[in-house]
Design a protein around this motif. Structure first.
Motif, short mmCIF file in Angstrom:
data_model
loop_
_atom_site.label_atom_id
_atom_site.label_comp_id
_atom_site.label_asym_id
_atom_site.label_seq_id
_atom_site.Cartn_x
_atom_site.Cartn_y
_atom_site.Cartn_z
N LYS A 1 33.98 34.25 40.61
CA LYS A 1 35.05 35.16 40.20
C LYS A 1 36.37 34.40 39.98
N ASN A 2 36.63 33.43 40.89
CA ASN A 2 37.85 32.63 40.75
C ASN A 2 37.84 31.83 39.45
N ASP B 1 38.41 34.16 36.57
CA ASP B 1 39.80 34.61 36.45
C ASP B 1 40.72 33.52 35.91
N ASN B 2 40.39 32.23 36.12
CA ASN B 2 41.23 31.09 35.67
C ASN B 2 40.60 30.36 34.51
N ALA C 1 32.44 34.53 45.15
CA ALA C 1 33.91 34.44 45.10
C ALA C 1 34.36 33.30 44.19
#
Length: 341
Positions: free
Chosen positions: A272-273, A276-277, A269
């Protein structure tokens, strides 16, 4: 009609001879099955002896085996019948013999020197019985010789050896004749044997040339084995400790499996975070050197940081701790130029 007479006569003769032969065979079978004098023999080994096998005396069939069982958990109890016209004298020895190389056996009765007959139902104890010859041990001793013979010669020689060692059948001269053929076969291969001996001499010469190294190796190996023998208790306790360690590690892995699984899921997770940022992270990393440089200049005066509080806010209903010795108002107002930015 006359031409059929010889044919009819020959047919009648053939039928009569066949009937007589059948009757004779039936009479032989009937006379050899049952009705004889019963005896019992105890053998230390009666392997491959079966019910119905022959009982012979001087090579002539005089009876048959009726039953085989185990007695006292250690000997074979064999009950057999002998033709009532053939008396057995005291001291008679019952011996197991091989009928052929397939493994079929029979009981050979060797009459004793006594003139007193044995009563019906008499028991031959183990002192008056002989087990069959151990062919495995016998043939293993002749194995090097059998390898140089043809299969037919091996069968002939084996059968003659069995008969000679059992004291019956073929004579010693026949065995010597087969041995002579064996010797001739070996002589025909003297070149191969000579080459084998030469090669063996070469090997022994190499070994003899490295006698010191070989001796050192053997001595070192002996010391190693002796050392291991002396430390067998330590080695055993080490193995026990290794077993305990394995159990502990297994328990640790069992307990840490669930948290590790959750950490891996959380790591996925987080990855992925971060993915994404990516623009935010790139901007942070680009400005980080400037911020670290300003922070370094601020901390260059000593082991403290100079800071200016522009605003302090608390949640409704909470009390902000007042510094010791402070008597003024701790509410900060952003009136300084530096707070306007």
């Amino acid at each position: 009609m006359k031409s059929l007479t010889p044919t009819i006569v020959k047919s009648l003769v053939f039928i009569v001879v066949t009937v007589l032969a059948t009757v004779a065979l039936g009479a032989t079978i009937r006379s050899s099955s049952g009705g004889g004098t019963s005896y019992t023999a105890l053998f230390t080994d009666a392997t491959s002896l079966n019910k119905g096998d022959d009982v012979r005396m001087a090579g002539v069939r005089v009876g048959q085996v009726d039953d085989i069982s185990v007695s006292d958990h250690r000997v074979a109890k064999v009950r057999f019948e002998v033709d009532p016209d053939v008396p057995l004298m005291r001291g008679t020895v019952a011996a197991l013999r091989f009928r052929n190389l397939v493994g079929q056996r029979y009981i050979a009765l060797n009459q004793g020197d006594s003139s007193v007959s044995m009563p019906a139902g008499a028991v031959f104890d183990t002192d008056h019985t002989q087990p069959a010859l151990n062919l495995t041990m016998l043939f293993n001793g002749f194995q090097p010789l059998f390898r140089l013979l043809d299969p037919d010669d091996v069968n002939k020689l084996s059968y003659q050896i069995v008969q000679v060692f059992q004291g019956e059948g073929s004579t010693v001269e026949s065995l010597l004749s087969s041995t002579a053929r064996l010797t001739k076969t070996i002589a025909a291969k003297d070149r191969v044997i000579g080459q084998l001996i030469d090669n063996l001499n070469s090997v022994l010469a190499v070994v003899n040339g490295r006698a010191d190294e070989l001796s050192t190796t053997i001595v070192t190996l002996q010391r190693l084995v002796s050392g291991l023998a002396e430390d067998r208790k330590t080695i055993g306790s080490t193995l026990d400790g290794l077993g305990d360690l394995t159990v502990s590690v297994s328990g640790l892995l069992e307990e840490g499996r669930a948290p590790l699984k959750r950490s891996i899921v959380s790591l996925g997770a987080l990855s992925k975070n971060l993915s994404d940022n990516e623009p935010v992270i790139d901007d942070f990393l680009a400005k980080l050197p400037i911020k670290l440089d300003a922070l370094g200049r601020t901390a260059s005066y000593g082991s403290w940081l100079n800071g200016y509080v522009c605003s302090i806010q608390t949640q409704p209903g909470t009390t902000f701790p007042q510094p010791e010795g402070y008597r003024g108002d701790y509410g900060a107002k952003p009136v300084a130029e530096r707070c306007n930015g």
